[in-house]
Enzyme design. Structure first.
Site, short mmCIF file in Angstrom:
data_model
loop_
_atom_site.label_atom_id
_atom_site.label_comp_id
_atom_site.label_asym_id
_atom_site.label_seq_id
_atom_site.Cartn_x
_atom_site.Cartn_y
_atom_site.Cartn_z
CE LYS A 148 -6.08 11.06 28.16
NZ LYS A 148 -7.57 10.86 28.20
CE LYS A 182 -12.39 18.64 34.31
NZ LYS A 182 -12.29 19.86 33.40
CD GLU A 216 -15.19 13.38 25.07
OE1 GLU A 216 -14.17 14.41 24.71
OE2 GLU A 216 -15.10 12.24 25.08
CG HIS A 240 -9.70 11.00 32.47
ND1 HIS A 240 -8.65 11.67 33.10
CD2 HIS A 240 -9.71 11.29 31.21
CE1 HIS A 240 -7.92 12.05 31.78
NE2 HIS A 240 -8.64 11.92 30.86
CE LYS A 331 -13.67 10.49 21.69
NZ LYS A 331 -13.54 11.63 22.59
P1 NAD Z 1 1.59 17.01 19.20
O1 NAD Z 1 1.50 16.05 18.12
O2 NAD Z 1 0.42 18.18 18.90
O3 NAD Z 1 2.89 17.74 19.64
C1 NAD Z 1 3.90 16.83 19.79
C2 NAD Z 1 5.13 17.87 20.24
O4 NAD Z 1 6.25 16.49 20.46
C3 NAD Z 1 5.74 18.73 19.13
O5 NAD Z 1 5.77 19.74 19.76
C4 NAD Z 1 6.86 18.04 18.48
O6 NAD Z 1 7.92 18.89 17.97
C5 NAD Z 1 7.45 17.30 19.64
N1 NAD Z 1 8.38 16.24 19.22
C6 NAD Z 1 8.06 14.98 18.52
N2 NAD Z 1 8.97 14.50 18.25
C7 NAD Z 1 10.14 14.93 18.86
C8 NAD Z 1 11.38 14.74 18.92
N3 NAD Z 1 11.97 13.23 18.56
N4 NAD Z 1 12.22 15.43 19.67
C9 NAD Z 1 11.62 16.69 20.06
N5 NAD Z 1 10.41 16.86 20.08
C10 NAD Z 1 9.70 16.02 19.55
O7 NAD Z 1 0.81 16.31 20.48
P2 NAD Z 1 -0.06 17.07 21.61
O8 NAD Z 1 -1.37 16.66 21.22
O9 NAD Z 1 0.43 17.97 22.11
O10 NAD Z 1 0.29 15.79 22.79
C11 NAD Z 1 1.29 15.69 23.60
C12 NAD Z 1 1.21 14.73 24.81
O11 NAD Z 1 0.09 14.95 25.52
C13 NAD Z 1 1.11 13.16 24.22
O12 NAD Z 1 1.52 12.33 24.93
C14 NAD Z 1 -0.58 13.15 24.31
O13 NAD Z 1 -1.07 11.81 24.42
C15 NAD Z 1 -0.66 14.15 25.55
N6 NAD Z 1 -2.17 14.68 25.46
C16 NAD Z 1 -2.49 15.43 24.82
C17 NAD Z 1 -3.71 15.97 24.99
C18 NAD Z 1 -4.35 16.99 23.96
O14 NAD Z 1 -5.54 17.67 24.32
N7 NAD Z 1 -3.55 17.69 23.05
C19 NAD Z 1 -4.52 15.56 25.93
C20 NAD Z 1 -4.16 15.00 27.03
C21 NAD Z 1 -2.91 14.32 26.74
#
Ligand code: NAD
Length: 484
Positions: A148, A182, A216, A240, A331
């Site tokens: 997402k 879950k 939250e 969700h 939140k």
């Molecule tokens: P983040 O910013 O921590 O990580 C992004 C990753 O993408 C890094 O590994 C980076 O190296 C890679 N990346 C960026 N540009 C790139 C490119 N051009 N080529 C190759 N790799 C590249 O992001 P995150 O928090 O891990 O989130 C990732 C995805 O998951 C997003 O779509 C976010 O919305 C979704 N998401 C995250 C969470 C969370 O808890 N972090 C929860 C739900 C959904």
């Protein structure tokens, strides 16, 4: 009795965004637990792919740190950790360029399941899908997992679906909503459709109303800028909370298979009423001793984005006409809790001297913390002194009922990733479901934007704005307490 764990087939799982927050916090720790439990076969290979310049050893070292950080203390077996790290390698890749793709192609083994987890920003979904297909890395049996947010509105969700469909069939696309992974959520289906007890009562004749709360305690923190462009409706409700509502409201599917379940959920989304302005409460937390206000957190004193949302919602079909669904999420609330409460009607006639509107039969389904279910029933208060009634809970706490095995309940992400490897899409959203959810969401947002609605402030550590209490009070009902 210990459940037998059946290992999944050997697989190559590529995690795009392997150095990112989600991969470090959820994906790799979850996979470690699946290995430790014997569900992930020793022949599995995990390939991190990201932009960072790193070799295998440095990537493994970073994953070892993530396991220490995000798994409970004492939860790591050194021999298993060593085995897990050996399964991991890294490819430096540019999602929008040429670098790294041929290296990745060489790494993929024949005759194992291929899965690609897109744990990257949504703008990279299409460039990655295109390269996987055009460079012959992903075949017709490969699966892709998409995180997402799946779109920002109906148009962007349609565009994403269209773009992915250029390279992958719907049967290959796993849109993840971790709420569906879950344990309790699946138990909701087990309780509804595995017992005779509940389903005959599961309709507007016997159910007074339903509450879904996802509260939250954290604020928007460092994600302020991102969050302010999204808000609670897009971040939580469109996906969700609506998914939970669908599982409660759907008709019994003919079979427990992906399309039977998803067809029924889709019908529910299509039956959702539009929401009247009076039936929505939007809020922002105010500043207080516990921290800055929402407006300070996002750095925009004029922001009109909601970080609290409560609404009254109807499902217009034979089963639910007349039974409201109350949804609430926010939140910096009183406690971190997610709960579904099915509030049954009072008995039609009481032979006891008790007030009406007691609603003592409540089936409460807790998603977090302490996953479990509770059913409130009325009994006679023990002892002499006449017929005095009290309400007691029949507790189905997983921790108590399952004892030590409760600790083995997989986290949502682990379960869902194993489902991807097994090729089971039941707990993943289908493209048409996502679009239907946006088709319902867009006009609600457009409505409050057109009215220039300003969210109400609420105290940190409270249950949200007072108007949210009124949403139920005016119907002669009240919210369940937000409790840890
Ligand atoms: P983040 O910013 O921590 O990580 C992004 C990753 O993408 C890094 O590994 C980076 O190296 C890679 N990346 C960026 N540009 C790139 C490119 N051009 N080529 C190759 N790799 C590249 O992001 P995150 O928090 O891990 O989130 C990732 C995805 O998951 C997003 O779509 C976010 O919305 C979704 N998401 C995250 C969470 C969370 O808890 N972090 C929860 C739900 C959904």
């Amino acid at each position: 009795m210990v459940a037998r764990i059946i290992p999944v087939e050997p697989f190559d799982l590529v995690i795009f965004g392997g150095t990112g927050d989600l991969a470090r916090r959820k994906i790799f720790p979850g996979l470690y637990r699946r290995l430790a439990d014997g569900q992930m076969p020793a022949e599995a290979r995990l390939i991190g792919a990201a932009r960072a310049e790193m070799d295998d050893a440095a990537f493994r070292a970073s994953i070892a740190v993530a396991l220490e950080e995000f798994l409970p203390a004492g939860g790591l077996d050194p021999a298993k950790v060593a085995q897990f790290l050996d399964m991991i390698s890294f490819v430096q890749i540019d999602a929008t360029g040429d670098a790294g793709w041929s290296v990745l192609k060489k790494k993929m083994r024949r005759d194992v399941v291929h899965a690609f987890y897109f744990s990257v920003a949504p703008s990279l979904f299409e460039p990655i899908a295109k390269r996987l297909k055009e460079r012959g890395i992903a075949g017709s049996a490969a699966r892709i997992v998409v995180e997402k947010p799946f779109g920002h509105d109906l148009d962007s969700a349609r565009a994403l679906n269209r773009n992915l469909a250029c390279y992958f069939d719907e049967a290959q696309i796993y849109r993840i909503d971790h709420y569906l992974g879950k344990e309790t959520v699946q138990n909701l289906m087990a309780v509804r459709f595995g017992n005779m007890l509940f389903e005959p009562l599961w309709n507007s004749q016997y159910i007074d109303h339903i509450q879904i709360t996802v509260a939250e305690t954290v604020g928007v923190g460092g994600r302020g800028e991102y969050y302010d462009r999204v808000g609670a409706m897009r971040d939580m409700v469109q996906n969700h909370l609506l998914q939970l509502l669908c599982l409660i409201a759907m008709e019994p599917p003919a079979r427990y298979d992906p399309d039977s379940v998803r067809d029924e959920k889709l019908k529910v989304i299509r039956a959702l009423d539009s929401v009247e302005p009076d039936d929505i409460v939007r809020g922002q937390y105010a500043g207080g001793p516990d921290g800055p206000s929402y407006l300070e957190d996002v750095g925009d004193a004029k922001s009109r984005t909601e970080c609290f949302l409560a609404m009254r919602l109807g499902v217009s079909n034979w089963r639910w006409a007349g039974t409201p669904f109350y949804l609430r999420t926010g939140k910096r609330l009183k406690a971190r809790t997610s709960e579904i409460a099915i509030v049954f009607k009072d008995a039609p006639h009481s032979i006891f001297d008790v007030p009406r509107g007691r609603h003592s039969n409540i089936l409460s389904i807790r998603l977090q913390p302490n996953e479990g279910m509770q059913l409130g029933v009325t009994i006679k208060e023990p002892g002499p002194g006449g017929m005095r009634l009290i309400d007691v809970p029949l507790d189905m706490s997983f921790a108590e009922a399952l004892g030590e095995r409760a600790g083995e309940i997989p986290d949502a992400y682990e379960r869902l990733i194993m489902d991807v490897i097994r090729g089971n899409q039941t707990l993943f959203m289908r493209g048409d479901e996502v679009e239907a959810a946006w088709a319902w969401t867009d006009p609600v947002i457009a409505g409050w934007e057109a009215r220039g609605h300003i969210p109400s402030p609420y105290d940190q550590g409270s249950s949200g704005p007072d108007d949210a209490l009124m949403l139920l009070h005016r119907d002669g009902r009240r919210w369940r307490e937000i409790r840890p």
